[in-house]
Design a protein around this motif. Sequence first.
Motif, mmCIF file in Angstrom:
data_model
loop_
_atom_site.group_PDB
_atom_site.id
_atom_site.type_symbol
_atom_site.label_atom_id
_atom_site.label_comp_id
_atom_site.label_asym_id
_atom_site.label_seq_id
_atom_site.Cartn_x
_atom_site.Cartn_y
_atom_site.Cartn_z
ATOM 1 N N ASP A 134 44.421 0.657 45.321
ATOM 2 C CA ASP A 134 44.782 0.683 43.906
ATOM 3 C C ASP A 134 44.766 -0.735 43.360
ATOM 4 O O ASP A 134 45.675 -1.521 43.630
ATOM 5 N N PRO A 135 43.759 -1.110 42.583
ATOM 6 C CA PRO A 135 43.633 -2.483 42.099
ATOM 7 C C PRO A 135 44.727 -2.901 41.127
ATOM 8 O O PRO A 135 44.900 -4.092 40.867
ATOM 9 N N ASP A 136 45.480 -1.940 40.575
ATOM 10 C CA ASP A 136 46.544 -2.268 39.638
ATOM 11 C C ASP A 136 47.874 -2.566 40.332
ATOM 12 O O ASP A 136 48.841 -2.949 39.667
ATOM 13 N N VAL A 137 47.930 -2.373 41.641
ATOM 14 C CA VAL A 137 49.180 -2.569 42.383
ATOM 15 C C VAL A 137 49.051 -3.779 43.294
ATOM 16 O O VAL A 137 48.087 -3.902 44.051
ATOM 17 N N SER A 138 50.047 -4.684 43.214
ATOM 18 C CA SER A 138 50.109 -5.852 44.084
ATOM 19 C C SER A 138 51.404 -5.809 44.884
ATOM 20 O O SER A 138 52.412 -5.268 44.419
ATOM 21 N N VAL A 139 51.380 -6.419 46.083
ATOM 22 C CA VAL A 139 52.496 -6.287 47.021
ATOM 23 C C VAL A 139 52.986 -7.656 47.472
ATOM 24 O O VAL A 139 52.192 -8.521 47.855
#
Length: 220
Positions: free
Chosen positions: A71-76
């Motif tokens: 998911d390119p919209d989610v960063s961790v």
Amino acid sequence: MLAIAGGKGGSGKTTTTLGLARAFDGRTLVVDADGDMPNLHALAAVDRRPTLAAVDGERRPERVAQGHPEDPDVSVLPAPVGRPDDTADTEGGDADLQRLLRRLRSFDEESGHRTLVDCPAGAGPDAVAPLRVVDRVLVVSPLCAAALRDAAKTAAMARTLGTPVVGAVLTRTRLRPPGVGDLLDCPVVGSVPEVRPPVLERDAVRTAYGRLATTLGEET
């Protein structure tokens, strides 16, 4: 900045953090604040480092956080570890955690993206620290008496700190018994059914988190 909190480990906080992040529209940063039992990075299938501690100094979170592989919209951002690494002079400690989360909150205000914080379980100082910083709290619990009692304590602790509780999510069930809202003193805003792993790949779970994201988005 929304905290995903609960009274017991294994209640579904981390799954809810990531499932909700993937269900929201737009950019979302997910942060693991549980230094003792970090597992957000494992569920998201990203490296253990760099951690939240890397946003110290002048480093912006978007330059440090790892992208979710699906998911390119989610960063961790994984949880800080208990010893120094190459991204910070020191890590760990409740005061340090609060300071780092406050930096993230200031970046939130600048960028307009959403941040979800996967909180430690229990009522110790490490669990209290994120609740002092975030804007709102979402309580997560399975539908069993002991877990619900602990979740009620978490919700009460957040209110004592002046942090609003937006609702509760019941995990591993499709039910929403009316008495649960009374016990937790907040509305039950979602339930997530029990399914076989991989949990976040199941249509029923994705649908449940999609509905939850819509509900929370309407309340923002």
